[in-house]
Scaffold this motif. Structure first.
Motif, PDB file in Angstrom:
ATOM      1  N   MET A   1       0.841  -1.173   0.000  1.00 34.54           N
ATOM      2  CA  MET A   1       0.000   0.000   0.000  1.00 34.54           C
ATOM      3  C   MET A   1       0.885   1.236   0.000  1.00 34.54           C
ATOM      4  N   ILE A   2       0.607   2.153  -0.889  1.00 35.97           N
ATOM      5  CA  ILE A   2       1.385   3.383  -0.992  1.00 35.97           C
ATOM      6  C   ILE A   2       0.793   4.417  -0.043  1.00 35.97           C
ATOM      7  N   GLU A   3       1.669   5.138   0.623  1.00 34.79           N
ATOM      8  CA  GLU A   3       1.257   6.160   1.589  1.00 34.79           C
ATOM      9  C   GLU A   3       0.559   7.310   0.859  1.00 34.79           C
ATOM     10  N   LYS A   4      -0.417   7.926   1.505  1.00 37.75           N
ATOM     11  CA  LYS A   4      -1.142   9.060   0.944  1.00 37.75           C
ATOM     12  C   LYS A   4      -0.175  10.219   0.703  1.00 37.75           C
ATOM     13  N   TYR A   5      -0.353  10.905  -0.429  1.00 33.53           N
ATOM     14  CA  TYR A   5       0.525  12.010  -0.804  1.00 33.53           C
ATOM     15  C   TYR A   5       0.388  13.163   0.191  1.00 33.53           C
ATOM     16  N   PHE A   6       1.520  13.716   0.581  1.00 33.24           N
ATOM     17  CA  PHE A   6       1.575  14.833   1.522  1.00 33.24           C
ATOM     18  C   PHE A   6       1.566  16.131   0.730  1.00 33.24           C
ATOM     19  N   ASP A   7       0.449  16.849   0.734  1.00 33.40           N
ATOM     20  CA  ASP A   7       0.296  18.087  -0.026  1.00 33.40           C
ATOM     21  C   ASP A   7       0.672  19.270   0.862  1.00 33.40           C
ATOM     22  N   ILE A   8       1.867  19.779   0.644  1.00 30.70           N
ATOM     23  CA  ILE A   8       2.405  20.870   1.461  1.00 30.70           C
ATOM     24  C   ILE A   8       1.590  22.144   1.276  1.00 30.70           C
ATOM     25  N   ASN A   9       1.249  22.472   0.052  1.00 30.25           N
ATOM     26  CA  ASN A   9       0.534  23.728  -0.222  1.00 30.25           C
ATOM     27  C   ASN A   9      -0.848  23.747   0.424  1.00 30.25           C
ATOM     28  N   ARG A  10      -1.520  22.622   0.407  1.00 29.95           N
ATOM     29  CA  ARG A  10      -2.843  22.547   1.022  1.00 29.95           C
ATOM     30  C   ARG A  10      -2.765  22.744   2.537  1.00 29.95           C
ATOM     31  N   LEU A  11      -1.827  22.063   3.170  1.00 27.86           N
ATOM     32  CA  LEU A  11      -1.649  22.206   4.615  1.00 27.86           C
ATOM     33  C   LEU A  11      -1.238  23.634   4.966  1.00 27.86           C
ATOM     34  N   TYR A  12      -0.334  24.208   4.185  1.00 28.35           N
ATOM     35  CA  TYR A  12       0.131  25.576   4.412  1.00 28.35           C
ATOM     36  C   TYR A  12      -1.046  26.557   4.362  1.00 28.35           C
ATOM     37  N   GLY A  13      -1.905  26.397   3.362  1.00 35.24           N
ATOM     38  CA  GLY A  13      -3.072  27.274   3.230  1.00 35.24           C
ATOM     39  C   GLY A  13      -4.031  27.140   4.397  1.00 35.24           C
ATOM     40  N   LYS A  14      -4.258  25.900   4.847  1.00 36.85           N
ATOM     41  CA  LYS A  14      -5.153  25.686   5.986  1.00 36.85           C
ATOM     42  C   LYS A  14      -4.603  26.327   7.252  1.00 36.85           C
ATOM     43  N   ILE A  15      -3.305  26.199   7.463  1.00 32.08           N
ATOM     44  CA  ILE A  15      -2.679  26.780   8.655  1.00 32.08           C
ATOM     45  C   ILE A  15      -2.779  28.293   8.611  1.00 32.08           C
ATOM     46  N   ARG A  17      -4.975  30.207   6.979  1.00 28.53           N
ATOM     47  CA  ARG A  17      -6.362  30.632   7.191  1.00 28.53           C
ATOM     48  C   ARG A  17      -6.765  30.506   8.658  1.00 28.53           C
ATOM     49  N   TYR A  18      -6.349  29.441   9.309  1.00 31.61           N
ATOM     50  CA  TYR A  18      -6.693  29.245  10.718  1.00 31.61           C
ATOM     51  C   TYR A  18      -6.122  30.362  11.584  1.00 31.61           C
ATOM     52  N   TYR A  19      -4.840  30.646  11.418  1.00 28.57           N
ATOM     53  CA  TYR A  19      -4.220  31.645  12.288  1.00 28.57           C
ATOM     54  C   TYR A  19      -4.631  33.072  11.952  1.00 28.57           C
ATOM     55  N   ILE A  20      -4.955  33.338  10.701  1.00 29.24           N
ATOM     56  CA  ILE A  20      -5.390  34.696  10.341  1.00 29.24           C
ATOM     57  C   ILE A  20      -6.859  34.900  10.708  1.00 29.24           C
ATOM     58  N   GLU A  28       2.242  38.116   8.786  1.00 29.65           N
ATOM     59  CA  GLU A  28       3.639  37.764   9.014  1.00 29.65           C
ATOM     60  C   GLU A  28       3.778  36.705  10.104  1.00 29.65           C
ATOM     61  N   GLU A  29       3.010  36.890  11.196  1.00 32.70           N
ATOM     62  CA  GLU A  29       3.056  35.917  12.287  1.00 32.70           C
ATOM     63  C   GLU A  29       2.502  34.559  11.844  1.00 32.70           C
ATOM     64  N   ALA A  30       1.391  34.575  11.121  1.00 38.38           N
ATOM     65  CA  ALA A  30       0.787  33.335  10.634  1.00 38.38           C
ATOM     66  C   ALA A  30       1.718  32.630   9.652  1.00 38.38           C
ATOM     67  N   ASN A  31       2.394  33.396   8.817  1.00 38.11           N
ATOM     68  CA  ASN A  31       3.337  32.834   7.854  1.00 38.11           C
ATOM     69  C   ASN A  31       4.509  32.163   8.566  1.00 38.11           C
ATOM     70  N   ALA A  32       5.028  32.784   9.602  1.00 43.32           N
ATOM     71  CA  ALA A  32       6.143  32.207  10.357  1.00 43.32           C
ATOM     72  C   ALA A  32       5.727  30.909  11.040  1.00 43.32           C
ATOM     73  N   ILE A  33       4.538  30.898  11.616  1.00 42.85           N
ATOM     74  CA  ILE A  33       4.031  29.688  12.277  1.00 42.85           C
ATOM     75  C   ILE A  33       3.834  28.580  11.251  1.00 42.85           C
ATOM     76  N   ALA A  34       3.248  28.908  10.111  1.00 36.86           N
ATOM     77  CA  ALA A  34       2.997  27.911   9.073  1.00 36.86           C
ATOM     78  C   ALA A  34       4.307  27.311   8.561  1.00 36.86           C
ATOM     79  N   GLN A  35       5.332  28.125   8.389  1.00 38.35           N
ATOM     80  CA  GLN A  35       6.626  27.617   7.925  1.00 38.35           C
ATOM     81  C   GLN A  35       7.229  26.640   8.928  1.00 38.35           C
TER      82      GLN A  35
END
Length: 78
Positions: A1-15, A17-20, A28-35
């Motif tokens: 079984m192949i592991e599910k693809y890790f979509d960095i851009n999707r997770l980054y966007g969710k993070i 949106r959550y913090y903003i 700037e703060e949300a961007n630093a946390i997301a990184q």
């Protein structure tokens, strides 16, 4: 079984949106946390074998073998 693809851009966007939106942080703060979170997630999903360093989705989960043809990784190392 192949592991599910890790979509960095999707997770980054969710993070972001959550913090903003929910926490009312500045962009700037949300961007630093997301990184920081993305770097942590990549380290968790990366093979610790010094010769490999591929992500988990490049390995077959049941056999822990690498899907990259030129890689000498015998087993995924956590």
């Amino acid at each position: 079984m192949i592991e599910k693809y890790f979509d960095i851009n999707r997770l980054y966007g969710k993070i972001l949106r959550y913090y903003i939106d929910k926490k009312r942080y500045s962009k700037e703060e949300a961007n630093a946390i997301a990184q920081k979170i993305i770097q942590k997630e990549r380290r968790m999903r990366m093979c610790k074998n010094a010769n490999c360093k591929h992500l988990l989705n490049d390995h077959i989960r049941n056999y822990d073998s690498c899907l990259v043809e030129s890689c000498t990784c015998e087993k995924f190392t956590r």
